[in-house]
Design an enzyme around this catalytic site. Structure first.
Site, short mmCIF file in Angstrom:
data_model
loop_
_atom_site.label_atom_id
_atom_site.label_comp_id
_atom_site.label_asym_id
_atom_site.label_seq_id
_atom_site.Cartn_x
_atom_site.Cartn_y
_atom_site.Cartn_z
N GLY A 71 -20.90 12.62 41.39
CA GLY A 71 -21.87 11.85 42.16
C GLY A 71 -21.58 10.36 42.26
N CYS B 3 -11.27 4.03 3.05
CA CYS B 3 -12.68 4.29 2.76
C CYS B 3 -13.60 3.37 3.53
CB CYS B 3 -12.95 4.18 1.26
SG CYS B 3 -12.61 2.55 0.60
N ARG C 254 -13.51 14.03 51.58
CA ARG C 254 -14.06 14.11 50.23
C ARG C 254 -13.27 13.26 49.25
NH1 ARG C 254 -14.03 20.40 48.87
NH2 ARG C 254 -15.69 19.73 47.43
N SER D 181 -6.47 2.33 -1.45
CA SER D 181 -7.47 2.77 -0.48
C SER D 181 -7.77 1.58 0.42
CB SER D 181 -8.73 3.24 -1.21
OG SER D 181 -9.70 3.60 -0.26
N HIS E 39 -28.66 -5.06 15.45
CA HIS E 39 -28.89 -4.67 14.05
C HIS E 39 -29.45 -3.25 13.97
CE1 HIS E 39 -31.34 -4.46 10.32
NE2 HIS E 39 -30.28 -5.08 9.80
N MET F 125 -18.81 8.89 43.68
CA MET F 125 -18.10 8.45 44.87
C MET F 125 -18.55 9.26 46.07
SD MET F 125 -14.48 7.26 43.41
CE MET F 125 -13.93 8.88 43.55
N LYS G 182 -10.01 17.08 42.34
CA LYS G 182 -10.50 18.00 43.38
C LYS G 182 -9.33 18.52 44.21
CE LYS G 182 -14.47 16.69 44.98
NZ LYS G 182 -15.31 15.70 45.69
N TYR H 193 -5.55 10.66 3.13
CA TYR H 193 -6.94 11.09 3.38
C TYR H 193 -7.73 9.99 4.06
CZ TYR H 193 -8.44 8.33 -0.68
OH TYR H 193 -8.70 7.31 -1.54
N ARG I 165 -13.32 23.28 38.87
CA ARG I 165 -12.73 22.46 37.82
C ARG I 165 -13.22 23.03 36.49
NH1 ARG I 165 -16.70 17.72 39.63
NH2 ARG I 165 -18.55 18.91 39.17
P1 ADP Z 1 -18.89 15.74 45.04
O1 ADP Z 1 -17.63 15.35 44.36
O2 ADP Z 1 -19.94 14.70 45.01
O3 ADP Z 1 -19.34 17.11 44.66
P2 ADP Z 1 -17.77 16.96 47.35
O4 ADP Z 1 -16.59 16.39 48.04
O5 ADP Z 1 -17.51 18.11 46.49
O6 ADP Z 1 -18.51 15.80 46.60
O7 ADP Z 1 -18.76 17.35 48.52
C1 ADP Z 1 -20.14 17.21 48.55
C2 ADP Z 1 -20.78 18.50 49.00
O8 ADP Z 1 -20.28 18.90 50.28
C3 ADP Z 1 -20.50 19.64 48.07
O9 ADP Z 1 -21.65 20.43 47.94
C4 ADP Z 1 -19.41 20.40 48.78
O10 ADP Z 1 -19.42 21.75 48.45
C5 ADP Z 1 -19.76 20.19 50.24
N1 ADP Z 1 -18.56 20.26 51.05
C6 ADP Z 1 -17.47 19.51 50.93
N2 ADP Z 1 -16.52 19.87 51.80
C7 ADP Z 1 -17.04 20.87 52.52
C8 ADP Z 1 -16.53 21.70 53.57
N3 ADP Z 1 -15.31 21.53 54.03
N4 ADP Z 1 -17.34 22.63 54.07
C9 ADP Z 1 -18.58 22.80 53.58
N5 ADP Z 1 -19.12 22.09 52.59
C10 ADP Z 1 -18.35 21.13 52.06
MG MG Z 2 -18.21 18.61 44.57
#
Ligand code: ADP
Ligand code: MG
Ligand code: MG
Length: 976
Positions: A103, A840, A94, A772, A455, A105, A25, A860, A338
């Site tokens: 989702g 094989c 974040r 083989s 199994h 962390m 990120k 192969y 990403r």
């Molecule tokens: P995840 O990896 O679970 O997506 P994020 O760090 O991306 O967690 O953040 C969770 C939510 O909060 C996402 O929808 C993201 O867009 C929003 N968010 C994160 N940082 C900000 C920010 N600075 N302003 C507004 N929304 C944010």
């Molecule tokens: Mg995110």
């Protein structure tokens, strides 16, 4: 090295390549900020170094000072201060590791609000409702994530408030109620922690950062990494970023967007949007989202801007991207991007289309690398069409693909129903070898107990048959099963999805599995890449299998198991007559009958593979496998008695019974004590080849002796084979008009499937035209694991406890078995540089093992027909990975001369270096054999020097837990 970097820090490399340090990120936020100059709220990243230091020894020295400074810079940039009573800055904290863990962390939003700054925010925005909505979101998020308070506590209060005020959505809750909600939330915090909700932004920030560090080792995150084979040592980065507010008003909103459709691969933006909403609201499913295109009607200018951003992202990353964005009062902000996850179908389509996209110009090699074995697996198996079905219960997705059928509860019932032409799902508490005929007849398999190496799971994967195992809530009683109150009776329709582990009542429509044009295009490119470097053959025992294999792209047969021909119903009595023969004449008569039968089988196979090599293995399994079960006969003798014929069989079965059949009279040993047997098989095979020649075909025959341990053994067997070949050809010239000048291509070689054979490969090669590797037996004998005993009973415990990284019967063990393969290749070719070598065992169709086999110098791999496409792709990945690893090694050597050494060489990109097994040493010192030189560009030594890159390639092409190698029946396995 500092711990903290602003998003606009001038790194020496493109930040998107620094995911190790900045996390995915953070790296991409920096890339969007400093390289692409997209509208990204300011912020800074605390590196994974800091997290690793924290995990080692607590809060790192100096981190507080760096955070304080970065915070001051952020505050200057924004012209606002955290906690300010007049115009406060709010931030998000974040998580963001190197590999995305959706989702898994934690992230805290709206940090910096307290009893004073909330008033400032209300005045500044002239919106009290907004300020208190943000505050209540912050208190509950912080409470849940940092202070470990169960989220339900807050949710319940929110629901009550909504009910009290008859608010339809969160946004309708009036401000007065929000104020009391914040107070109620703070009471919850006090009750749980014994302290007031932290008011000091410094404390808030420190708490949130520590919570993100801590979330790396949360149970969800650990489980996810286990599943995805991501190292636990990487740690997460922490991103602190100025908040923007999609929940500000109706000119605001938030969304997730993909630059192409991740399900189909179709071009064009795709995603979800919510007006007047913040952060997780879109994914949380609280409110119904609108499609991305809805933005166009509401905010036409922003929609155009967003599409332009998507275009730039795609061209920059040269791939489909997924994004998070927020609109605040008519201004667009990018919050994340990403390279996006995609289905198999989408992966194929995008990879092929991006080669033609002028802004991306993917090379064909890159396109091939974009598609994983898992992607292919998805498109090769049927899937549920659509999503509108209710899941009755879930188990483990043990063998991919979906199946629909009527449920039966015993193998016999299943087989009978299938014989009536019904589609069948076999449901058992668990399966055993006695159920195999029912499993074979079924479209899919469901078990209530057992894990991924049970199994049922293992057999189903071997056949490419969908299976859900260990569905714990399924209770089977007689001819029904129940899940809670739902009872499903024999003959009822159910559907299972062996990819996801879903069990559904009724008939779910299945999506078409005919692979797309892109499938053929892409595999064609893969074939071109691996041409002359690693071939793919199939293990096939019948003409039909061989046809199928050829259609899927096999370049020959690497293993034709003749015992399957013996097990057929009409052959078994003849085999038994041979075993029971009391005179040579009787034995010869039986062998003669078998010869005629085998000959026609061979004709079919050679026809299907005309012009391509067919490796026929002479009889391998212990003879008692062809005799009835001793235990059964003993019972019968004691009860109803035995017929004269049965008594003879019983005696023979007892006579041939062995304490340890795996290590007993099988393979070439059988040939030694029944010498007529191999001669007969060779005659049948050569006669078939002559038939093919006379019919204008071009048979290419390779005769393979199983389980050789010594040179003398192979020399002896080779003698029989050569004699039989010579006499058969002579007879054909005499009787069938085979022209004298017409040559038959026949090679004679051996399997290498014991440690001794690998170690003495130098001697054995003197009398072999090819090797083989039978890596199933080699694995059994190297580990001393009896597969049939070990896999069901202890393998899952070994994997759970981390005693083994993979099931060595699925992914070849690099340190032991892999080392023996390397030694065998090296020593065999030292004797005979032209020695043709393949594998094989079932590992021949498993992506990670294929990398090793290519690296070891095999010509192969051979695998089940339906895994051939996956092997073709993985072989290309192996070639590309080795070439890529070799190239930067050369480049690095050049740049070392040119100037100061760069600190982070390309090899380090992929993270902590793989443990270097003993195999490393052996190959590093290995000389290239002349045969290798002749084929040219193989770059084994380069691959050795850059383990990091090699590993990266393998990560991209495999997901170890979810891709399992093929595995045939017990009887068939035995023979390998
Ligand atoms: P995840 O990896 O679970 O997506 P994020 O760090 O991306 O967690 O953040 C969770 C939510 O909060 C996402 O929808 C993201 O867009 C929003 N968010 C994160 N940082 C900000 C920010 N600075 N302003 C507004 N929304 C944010
Ligand atoms: Mg995110
Ligand atoms: Mg074997």
């Amino acid at each position: 090295m500092p711990f903290v970097y602003d998003f606009d820090h001038r790194h020496r490399r493109p930040p998107m390549e620094m995911k190790d340090l900045l996390g995915g990120k953070g790296a991409n936020l920096a890339e969007m900020t400093s390289v692409l100059r997209l509208p990204v709220p300011h912020g800074f990243t605390i590196s994974t170094d800091a997290c690793r230091a924290y995990m080692r020894a607590g809060w790192p020295e100096g981190l507080s000072r760096e955070v304080t400074r970065a915070r001051a810079r952020l505050e200057r940039n924004m012209g606002k201060r955290l906690g300010d009573a007049v115009d406060p800055l709010l931030v998000s904290v974040r998580s963001g590791a190197k590999f995305s863990m959706p989702g898994m962390m934690d992230t805290v939003l709206n940090l910096g609000l307290n009893n004073e700054s909330v008033e400032g925010l209300a005045k500044q925005t002239d919106d009290e409702r907004f300020a208190y909505d943000s505050y209540r979101r912050f208190v509950s998020m912080y409470g849940r994530i940092v202070l470990d308070i169960p989220g339900e506590e807050f949710d319940r209060l929110l629901d009550e408030a909504k009910q009290r005020t008859a608010a339809a959505t969160d946004a309708d809750i009036p401000v007065g109620e929000l104020r009391s909600l914040v107070d109620a939330y703070k009471d919850v915090v006090r009750r749980h922690t014994g302290k007031a909700f932290p008011q000091d932004p410094d404390d808030q920030l420190r708490g949130a950062i520590e919570a993100v560090f801590g979330s790396w080792n949360g149970p969800r995150a650990i489980a996810y990494r286990d599943h995805e084979a991501i190292s636990h040592d990487l740690g997460t980065a922490v991103n602190v970023q100025a908040m923007v507010f999609g929940n500000r008003d109706d000119q605001s909103g938030t969304g997730v967007g993909f630059t192409r459709d991740p399900a189909t691969g179709a071009k064009g933006a795709y995603g979800d949007f919510l007006v007047n909403a913040q952060g997780e609201d879109v994914v949380a499913g609280i409110r119904n989202t609108e499609p991305l295109s809805a933005i166009e009607a509401r905010f036409p200018r922003i929609y155009k801007e967003l599409l332009a951003v998507f275009g730039r992202l795609e061209h920059h990353y040269r791939d489909m991207c997924d994004t998070e964005f927020t609109i605040e009062q008519g201004k667009l902000w990018m919050l994340q991007t990403r390279v996006g996850k995609r289905t198999g179908r989408a992966a194929l389509r995008m990879a092929v289309e991006m080669t033609k996209d002028p802004g991306i110009r993917l090379s064909r090699a890159e396109a091939v690398q974009r598609v994983t074995a898992e992607h292919l697996e998805q498109v090769l198996h049927p899937q549920f069409a659509g999503t509108g079905y209710g899941v009755l219960t879930k188990g483990l997705g043990a063998s991919p693909g979906a199946a629909v059928g009527r449920v039966y509860f015993t193998a016999d019932d299943a087989a009978a129903a299938a014989a009536r032409g019904e589609a069948v799902i076999l449901a058992r508490s668990e399966t055993s070898p006695e159920d195999v005929h029912g499993m074979l007849a079924a479209h899919g398999i469901l078990t209530a107990r057992g894990g991924l190496v049970s199994h049922a799971a293992v057999v189903a994967r071997g056949w490419g048959k969908p299976a859900v195992v260990g569905a714990e809530h399924v209770r089977i009683e007689g001819r029904t099963f129940s899940v809670g109150a739902t009872v499903v009776g024999e003959g009822d329709w159910i559907s299972i999805d062996g990819t996801e582990g879903d069990v559904v009542l009724g008939q779910v429509p299945l999506a078409e599995t005919k692979p797309s044009d892109e499938f053929d295009t892409l595999l064609g490119w893969a074939d071109f890449i691996r041409k002359g470097r690693l071939q793919v053959r199939a293990n096939a025992d019948t003409g039909a299998d061989a046809d199928n294999a050829r259609r899927l792209g096999a370049q020959g047969i690497g293993l034709c198991r003749t015992e399957h021909m013996f097990l057929a119903e009409d052959r078994l009595p003849i085999v038994r007559r041979m075993i029971l023969a009391e005179s040579e004449a009787q034995e010869e008569a039986a062998l003669e009958e078998l010869r005629v039968a085998q000959r026609s089988d061979f004709v079919d196979i050679l026809r299907a593979m005309d012009g391509l090599p067919v490796t026929v293995r002479l009889l391998d399994p212990p003879l008692h496998e062809f005799l009835p079960d001793v235990g059964e006969l003993a019972i019968k003798e004691a009860t109803v008695g035995l017929t004269a014929e049965e008594q003879r069989l019983y005696r023979a079965a007892k006579q041939w019974q062995e304490f340890n059949p795996m290590l007993g009279t099988r393979g070439v040993r059988l040939g030694v004590i029944k010498p007529g047997l191999y001669a007969m098989q060779v005659r049948a095979l050569i006669e078939a080849a002559v038939d093919r020649v006379l019919a204008g075909g071009r048979p290419v025959v390779e005769i393979m002796i199983p389980l050789t341990v010594t040179r003398a053994e192979l020399a002896l067997a080779r003698g029989w084979v050569e004699d039989a070949v010579a006499t058969t050809i002579a007879a054909a010239r005499r009787d069938n008009g085979l022209r004298p000048g017409r040559k038959l291509d026949v090679l004679i070689g051996t399997m290498i499937e014991t440690p001794r054979a690998a170690l003495r490969a130098d001697e054995i090669a003197e009398v072999a035209d090819f090797f083989s590797f039978g890596t199933n037996d080699l694995t059994q004998m190297t580990f001393g694991f009896s597969r049939d005993d070990v896999e069901g009973r202890m393998m899952s415990a070994y994997l759970d406890k981390g005693l083994l990284e993979h099931n060595p019967f699925e992914t070849v063990d690099p340190g032991g078995v892999g080392e023996l393969v390397r030694i065998g290749v090296q020593r065999g070719r030292a004797t005979k540089p032209t020695l043709k070598i393949g594998v094989c065992g079932e590992h021949g169709g498993e992506p990670q093992s294929i990398l090793l086999f290519f690296d070891a110098g095999l010509d192969y791999v051979s695998c089940s027909p339906f895994r051939v496409p996956i092997a073709r792709l993985s072989a290309a990945h192996a070639v590309l990975g080795a070439d890529a690893a070799a190239a930067p090694a050369k480049k690095a050597a050049r740049s070392r001369k040119a100037g100061p050494a760069r600190k982070a060489g390309p090899a380090r990109k992929a993270g902590p270096a793989r443990k270097a097994g003993p195999a490393r040493k052996a190959v590093a010192t290995r000389k290239r054999s002349p045969a290798r030189k002749a084929t040219g560009s193989r770059t084994v030594s380069g691959a050795r020097k850059a383990p990091g890159l090699a590993r990266k390639a393998s990560r991209a092409t495999t997901t170890p837990r979810s891709i399992k190698a093929a595995r045939p029946t017990k009887a068939a396995r035995r023979g390998r």
